[in-house]
Design a protein around this motif. Structure first.
Motif, PDB file in Angstrom:
ATOM      1  N   THR A 196      13.784 -24.418 -42.531  1.00  0.00           N
ATOM      2  CA  THR A 196      14.437 -25.621 -43.004  1.00  0.00           C
ATOM      3  C   THR A 196      13.468 -26.477 -43.803  1.00  0.00           C
ATOM      4  O   THR A 196      13.807 -27.012 -44.861  1.00  0.00           O
ATOM      5  N   SER A 197      12.210 -26.611 -43.310  1.00  0.00           N
ATOM      6  CA  SER A 197      11.229 -27.411 -44.025  1.00  0.00           C
ATOM      7  C   SER A 197      10.895 -26.802 -45.367  1.00  0.00           C
ATOM      8  O   SER A 197      10.688 -27.503 -46.349  1.00  0.00           O
ATOM      9  N   ASN A 198      10.856 -25.461 -45.421  1.00  0.00           N
ATOM     10  CA  ASN A 198      10.598 -24.794 -46.692  1.00  0.00           C
ATOM     11  C   ASN A 198      11.700 -25.097 -47.686  1.00  0.00           C
ATOM     12  O   ASN A 198      11.451 -25.330 -48.872  1.00  0.00           O
ATOM     13  N   CYS A 199      12.963 -25.055 -47.192  1.00  0.00           N
ATOM     14  CA  CYS A 199      14.098 -25.354 -48.064  1.00  0.00           C
ATOM     15  C   CYS A 199      14.003 -26.780 -48.585  1.00  0.00           C
ATOM     16  O   CYS A 199      14.283 -27.047 -49.743  1.00  0.00           O
ATOM     17  N   GLU A 200      13.593 -27.717 -47.700  1.00  0.00           N
ATOM     18  CA  GLU A 200      13.480 -29.106 -48.109  1.00  0.00           C
ATOM     19  C   GLU A 200      12.410 -29.281 -49.171  1.00  0.00           C
ATOM     20  O   GLU A 200      12.568 -30.031 -50.135  1.00  0.00           O
ATOM     21  N   ASP A 201      11.274 -28.574 -49.017  1.00  0.00           N
ATOM     22  CA  ASP A 201      10.200 -28.659 -50.005  1.00  0.00           C
ATOM     23  C   ASP A 201      10.676 -28.179 -51.363  1.00  0.00           C
ATOM     24  O   ASP A 201      10.376 -28.779 -52.398  1.00  0.00           O
ATOM     25  N   ILE A 202      11.429 -27.063 -51.356  1.00  0.00           N
ATOM     26  CA  ILE A 202      11.934 -26.512 -52.610  1.00  0.00           C
ATOM     27  C   ILE A 202      12.909 -27.478 -53.257  1.00  0.00           C
ATOM     28  O   ILE A 202      12.862 -27.742 -54.454  1.00  0.00           O
ATOM     29  N   ASN A 203      13.821 -28.043 -52.440  1.00  0.00           N
ATOM     30  CA  ASN A 203      14.827 -28.957 -52.962  1.00  0.00           C
ATOM     31  C   ASN A 203      14.198 -30.214 -53.554  1.00  0.00           C
ATOM     32  O   ASN A 203      14.666 -30.748 -54.550  1.00  0.00           O
ATOM     33  N   ASN A 204      13.106 -30.682 -52.932  1.00  0.00           N
ATOM     34  CA  ASN A 204      12.469 -31.905 -53.396  1.00  0.00           C
ATOM     35  C   ASN A 204      11.796 -31.731 -54.747  1.00  0.00           C
ATOM     36  O   ASN A 204      11.568 -32.699 -55.464  1.00  0.00           O
ATOM     37  N   THR A 205      11.430 -30.513 -55.108  1.00  0.00           N
ATOM     38  CA  THR A 205      10.700 -30.283 -56.353  1.00  0.00           C
ATOM     39  C   THR A 205      11.512 -29.551 -57.400  1.00  0.00           C
ATOM     40  O   THR A 205      11.055 -29.381 -58.522  1.00  0.00           O
ATOM     41  N   LEU A 229      31.846 -12.600 -51.392  1.00  0.00           N
ATOM     42  CA  LEU A 229      32.499 -13.783 -51.939  1.00  0.00           C
ATOM     43  C   LEU A 229      32.887 -14.670 -50.760  1.00  0.00           C
ATOM     44  O   LEU A 229      33.369 -14.163 -49.743  1.00  0.00           O
ATOM     45  N   VAL A 230      32.670 -15.975 -50.873  1.00  0.00           N
ATOM     46  CA  VAL A 230      33.051 -16.908 -49.812  1.00  0.00           C
ATOM     47  C   VAL A 230      33.888 -18.026 -50.427  1.00  0.00           C
ATOM     48  O   VAL A 230      33.516 -18.594 -51.452  1.00  0.00           O
ATOM     49  N   GLU A 231      35.022 -18.314 -49.812  1.00  0.00           N
ATOM     50  CA  GLU A 231      35.872 -19.409 -50.290  1.00  0.00           C
ATOM     51  C   GLU A 231      36.305 -20.273 -49.115  1.00  0.00           C
ATOM     52  O   GLU A 231      36.623 -19.765 -48.043  1.00  0.00           O
ATOM     53  N   PRO A 232      36.339 -21.601 -49.337  1.00  0.00           N
ATOM     54  CA  PRO A 232      35.731 -22.293 -50.474  1.00  0.00           C
ATOM     55  C   PRO A 232      34.226 -22.428 -50.245  1.00  0.00           C
ATOM     56  O   PRO A 232      33.773 -22.401 -49.109  1.00  0.00           O
ATOM     57  N   SER A 233      33.450 -22.550 -51.309  1.00  0.00           N
ATOM     58  CA  SER A 233      31.999 -22.657 -51.127  1.00  0.00           C
ATOM     59  C   SER A 233      31.328 -23.533 -52.177  1.00  0.00           C
ATOM     60  O   SER A 233      30.122 -23.765 -52.098  1.00  0.00           O
ATOM     61  N   PHE A 234      32.088 -24.032 -53.143  1.00  0.00           N
ATOM     62  CA  PHE A 234      31.440 -24.705 -54.266  1.00  0.00           C
ATOM     63  C   PHE A 234      30.619 -25.919 -53.837  1.00  0.00           C
ATOM     64  O   PHE A 234      29.627 -26.250 -54.466  1.00  0.00           O
ATOM     65  N   ASP A 278      23.863 -22.197 -48.372  1.00  0.00           N
ATOM     66  CA  ASP A 278      23.838 -23.518 -47.750  1.00  0.00           C
ATOM     67  C   ASP A 278      25.024 -23.673 -46.807  1.00  0.00           C
ATOM     68  O   ASP A 278      24.881 -24.173 -45.679  1.00  0.00           O
ATOM     69  N   LEU A 279      26.205 -23.219 -47.245  1.00  0.00           N
ATOM     70  CA  LEU A 279      27.396 -23.271 -46.399  1.00  0.00           C
ATOM     71  C   LEU A 279      27.207 -22.450 -45.130  1.00  0.00           C
ATOM     72  O   LEU A 279      27.446 -22.931 -44.008  1.00  0.00           O
ATOM     73  N   LEU A 280      26.779 -21.199 -45.282  1.00  0.00           N
ATOM     74  CA  LEU A 280      26.660 -20.314 -44.128  1.00  0.00           C
ATOM     75  C   LEU A 280      25.555 -20.765 -43.174  1.00  0.00           C
ATOM     76  O   LEU A 280      25.660 -20.571 -41.955  1.00  0.00           O
ATOM     77  N   PHE A 281      24.519 -21.372 -43.722  1.00  0.00           N
ATOM     78  CA  PHE A 281      23.433 -21.853 -42.859  1.00  0.00           C
ATOM     79  C   PHE A 281      23.885 -23.058 -42.035  1.00  0.00           C
ATOM     80  O   PHE A 281      23.687 -23.114 -40.814  1.00  0.00           O
ATOM     81  N   HIS A 282      24.512 -24.018 -42.681  1.00  0.00           N
ATOM     82  CA  HIS A 282      24.864 -25.260 -41.986  1.00  0.00           C
ATOM     83  C   HIS A 282      26.149 -25.161 -41.182  1.00  0.00           C
ATOM     84  O   HIS A 282      26.295 -25.856 -40.173  1.00  0.00           O
ATOM     85  N   GLN A 283      27.079 -24.314 -41.619  1.00  0.00           N
ATOM     86  CA  GLN A 283      28.337 -24.188 -40.882  1.00  0.00           C
ATOM     87  C   GLN A 283      28.295 -23.086 -39.817  1.00  0.00           C
ATOM     88  O   GLN A 283      29.001 -23.159 -38.814  1.00  0.00           O
TER      89      GLN A 283
END
Length: 279
Positions: free
Chosen positions: A5-14, A76-81, A135-140
């Motif tokens: 999760t921290s790695n994802c946050e670092d990537i998102n921040n930059t 394919l995942v719906e909905p996922s946008f 992101d959907l599959l991780f958080h949901q």
């Protein structure tokens, strides 16, 4: 889990800053490949045998076995946008021969057997806009998807352009399929739950639409990877494979076929900077 999760946050921040400072690309034209008559016939056959899974019955277990036997699958995942802000309604998985629509509203959860396959490195998963789906599959569902091959990323690399491009648009561009063939009247419905596949029952048109996108996503991947990104590699392999065909004197060929021979190695382009470790 916390480290990931921290790695994802670092990537998102930059990520925004990195995009703003990245080198500009010179856009190239992508090599396209329209479907051949036999491929269209195969697509039609596959669309007539979509397997809808709403419970853990024999069809469910047969689907898992089929998926487990693949080296690569289209997902394919719906909905996922909107990623984590959506609630999963359907997961569509296309293998080499079959297409499965997992009805998550009926199943309730993604059961452990399918979770294991989605989290494993193999089979590899072809996705489009994987950042949203993952992101959907991780958080949901607390799933970390591995072995991802993203067709949006491949399209960006192939045409040297980072512009937005939906899966439907990418299929239209690369496989030369009319947008009219990649839609159904439900996805333009005034009813949002019908548009995003959360209403039940799913219509035959919706199922065919989802299956068609999943199947064509697989072909899109192959065309981008082998027709564009790896085209130089395939050309080198083709030249290498024909190295001895042009030589007519059997005795000379025999001399060049000894175990230590490097005949034909010159057609391997040093641009790829292949390094060989020395024992």
């Amino acid at each position: 889990m916390d480290d990931d999760t921290s790695n994802c946050e670092d990537i998102n921040n930059t990520s925004t800053e990195s995009f703003a400072t990245a080198d500009s690309w010179e856009r190239k034209s992508v090599k396209t490949k329209s479907l051949q008559p036999h491929e269209l016939l195969s697509l039609d056959h596959k669309l007539n045998r979509i397997v809808v899974i709403q419970q853990t019955d024999q069809s469910y277990h047969q689907a898992l076995k089929d998926i487990r036997d693949q080296t690569i699958i289209s997902v394919l995942v719906e909905p996922s946008f909107y990623g984590r802000h959506c609630k999963t309604s359907v997961i569509v998985i296309a293998t080499a021969n079959n297409t499965y629509v997992f009805d998550l509203k009926a199943l309730g959860v993604i059961f452990p057997e399918l979770c294991v396959l989605l989290e494993a490195e193999y089979p590899r998963k072809i996705l489009h806009y994987s950042h949203r789906i993952c992101d959907l599959l991780f958080h949901q569902h607390k799933l970390i998807i591995n072995g991802v091959s993203d067709t949006f990323v491949a399209l960006c690399v192939a045409r040297q352009d980072r512009s937005h491009c939906t899966l439907q648009d990418a299929i239209t561009i690369v496989l030369e399929i009319s947008p009219n063939e990649l839609t159904c009247h439900e996805i333009t419905s005034a009813n949002e739950s019908v548009r995003n596949f959360t209403a039940r029952p799913l219509s035959k048109s919706q199922l065919r639409y989802l299956a068609k996108l999943a199947i064509l996503q697989h072909k899109l991947h192959d065309t981008l990877i082998y027709g564009n990104i790896c085209s130089d590699l395939l050309e080198m392999s083709g030249k290498f494979s024909c190295e001895f065909n042009k030589q007519t004197k059997s005795d000379e060929v025999a001399m060049k076929m000894h175990p230590g021979s490097t005949t034909g190695f010159d057609c391997i382009n040093p641009y790829y900077q292949i390094s060989t470790s020395i024992e």
